[in-house]
Design a protein around this motif. Structure first.
Motif, PDB file in Angstrom:
ATOM      1  N   ALA A 128       0.924  -1.371   0.073  1.00 37.16           N
ATOM      2  CA  ALA A 128       0.075  -0.022   0.064  1.00 37.16           C
ATOM      3  C   ALA A 128       0.822   1.213   0.223  1.00 37.16           C
ATOM      4  O   ALA A 128       0.264   2.235  -0.039  1.00 37.16           O
ATOM      5  CB  ALA A 128      -1.029   0.107   1.283  1.00 37.16           C
ATOM      6  N   TRP A 145      -3.432   1.742  -5.079  1.00 33.02           N
ATOM      7  CA  TRP A 145      -4.837   2.063  -5.259  1.00 33.02           C
ATOM      8  C   TRP A 145      -5.601   0.768  -4.826  1.00 33.02           C
ATOM      9  O   TRP A 145      -6.742   1.049  -4.289  1.00 33.02           O
ATOM     10  CB  TRP A 145      -5.254   2.607  -6.629  1.00 33.02           C
ATOM     11  CG  TRP A 145      -4.758   3.851  -6.767  1.00 33.02           C
ATOM     12  CD1 TRP A 145      -3.511   4.109  -7.762  1.00 33.02           C
ATOM     13  CD2 TRP A 145      -5.270   5.346  -6.353  1.00 33.02           C
ATOM     14  NE1 TRP A 145      -3.472   5.634  -7.649  1.00 33.02           N
ATOM     15  CE2 TRP A 145      -4.296   6.163  -6.580  1.00 33.02           C
ATOM     16  CE3 TRP A 145      -5.918   5.284  -5.137  1.00 33.02           C
ATOM     17  CZ2 TRP A 145      -4.495   7.509  -6.082  1.00 33.02           C
ATOM     18  CZ3 TRP A 145      -5.918   6.687  -4.831  1.00 33.02           C
ATOM     19  CH2 TRP A 145      -5.446   7.927  -5.242  1.00 33.02           C
ATOM     20  N   THR A 199      -5.243   0.665  -1.153  1.00 32.71           N
ATOM     21  CA  THR A 199      -6.090   1.818  -0.593  1.00 32.71           C
ATOM     22  C   THR A 199      -7.571   1.700  -0.317  1.00 32.71           C
ATOM     23  O   THR A 199      -8.055   1.817   0.688  1.00 32.71           O
ATOM     24  CB  THR A 199      -5.728   3.157  -1.082  1.00 32.71           C
ATOM     25  OG1 THR A 199      -4.213   3.213  -1.040  1.00 32.71           O
ATOM     26  CG2 THR A 199      -6.424   4.244  -0.693  1.00 32.71           C
ATOM     27  N   LEU A 215     -10.300   1.046   2.819  1.00 26.78           N
ATOM     28  CA  LEU A 215     -11.451   1.854   2.728  1.00 26.78           C
ATOM     29  C   LEU A 215     -12.656   0.883   3.028  1.00 26.78           C
ATOM     30  O   LEU A 215     -13.712   1.161   3.917  1.00 26.78           O
ATOM     31  CB  LEU A 215     -11.782   2.606   1.752  1.00 26.78           C
ATOM     32  CG  LEU A 215     -10.594   4.056   1.494  1.00 26.78           C
ATOM     33  CD1 LEU A 215     -10.909   4.456   0.093  1.00 26.78           C
ATOM     34  CD2 LEU A 215     -11.027   4.877   2.616  1.00 26.78           C
ATOM     35  N   THR A 265      -5.288   5.110   5.197  1.00 31.65           N
ATOM     36  CA  THR A 265      -5.268   5.371   3.854  1.00 31.65           C
ATOM     37  C   THR A 265      -4.709   6.701   3.697  1.00 31.65           C
ATOM     38  O   THR A 265      -4.106   7.352   2.784  1.00 31.65           O
ATOM     39  CB  THR A 265      -6.671   5.461   3.097  1.00 31.65           C
ATOM     40  OG1 THR A 265      -7.491   6.418   3.663  1.00 31.65           O
ATOM     41  CG2 THR A 265      -7.116   4.080   2.949  1.00 31.65           C
ATOM     42  N   PRO A 278      -0.108   6.332   4.330  1.00 37.05           N
ATOM     43  CA  PRO A 278       0.634   5.314   3.764  1.00 37.05           C
ATOM     44  C   PRO A 278       2.025   5.341   4.186  1.00 37.05           C
ATOM     45  O   PRO A 278       2.638   6.358   4.408  1.00 37.05           O
ATOM     46  CB  PRO A 278       0.296   5.263   2.390  1.00 37.05           C
ATOM     47  CG  PRO A 278      -0.020   6.706   2.000  1.00 37.05           C
ATOM     48  CD  PRO A 278      -0.570   7.309   3.180  1.00 37.05           C
TER      49      PRO A 278
END
Length: 194
Positions: free
Chosen positions: A45, A53, A56, A60, A95, A98
């Protein structure tokens, strides 16, 4: 009477599936130079990683699943629900901090540590005191055992980070166990009680 809505099975069940699925896809995308036993999920990440992405997005989804599951577990004690939601918010916060493409990140480590602790202590905090009416996932003895196991795997991860050979493997175990437990609690709450 059911102690958790049907959709809690979806939110809690998606957490471990998205976690494992995303790290499996991300490490395949990273290529053979990535060693999942030795390297942590944070490497996948990190800024500049091939799967930045993807990971991430997975964080989420994972954080959102924890928060929604905490909301759904109305049979659980409030302190435990807040700790589970706090673990979800920590996943969401990861997120924002990172790991950089080279070197470490104190902010990332602090947020990850808070999340690991909250997710390890939520089971006994969520335990219901009236054991006769409590689903097995919210009984204090079961919750203490789950929390002890999560704590032990978190300590293993910490030990591996400081000189071990398999911090990636340890991290995968602790994060999977912590993602699976809310689902098991929801399953216990969905049983029909008389």
């Amino acid at each position: 009477m059911r102690l958790a809505p049907w959709w809690a099975l979806l939110t809690s069940g998606c957490a471990p599936l998205f976690l494992v699925g995303s790290w499996a896809i991300a490490q395949a995308r990273q290529g053979p130079e990535y060693d999942p036993a030795r390297e942590t999920l944070s490497v996948l990440a990190a800024y500049g990683a091939d799967s930045y992405w993807l990971m991430t997005g997975a964080l989420l989804v994972l954080g959102t699943c924890y928060v929604l599951t905490a909301h759904a577990l109305r049979a659980a004690a409030l302190a435990g629900r807040l700790a589970l939601a706090g673990g979800g918010l920590s996943a969401l916060a990861l997120t924002l901090v990172p790991v950089p493409s080279s070197g470490g990140a104190l902010e990332h480590g602090a947020v990850a540590a808070v999340g690991l602790v909250l997710l390890a202590v939520w089971p006994p905090l969520a335990a219901v005191r009236d054991t006769r009416a409590a689903p097995w996932g919210l009984r204090l003895d079961v919750s203490l055992a789950a929390s002890a196991f999560m704590g032990a795997t978190a300590l293993w991860f910490l030990a591996e980070l400081h000189g071990g050979r398999a911090p990636g493997a340890a991290e995968r175990v602790v994060t999977f166990v912590q993602a699976l437990w809310p689902f098991l609690v929801v399953v216990s709450c969905r049983r029909r009680f008389v």
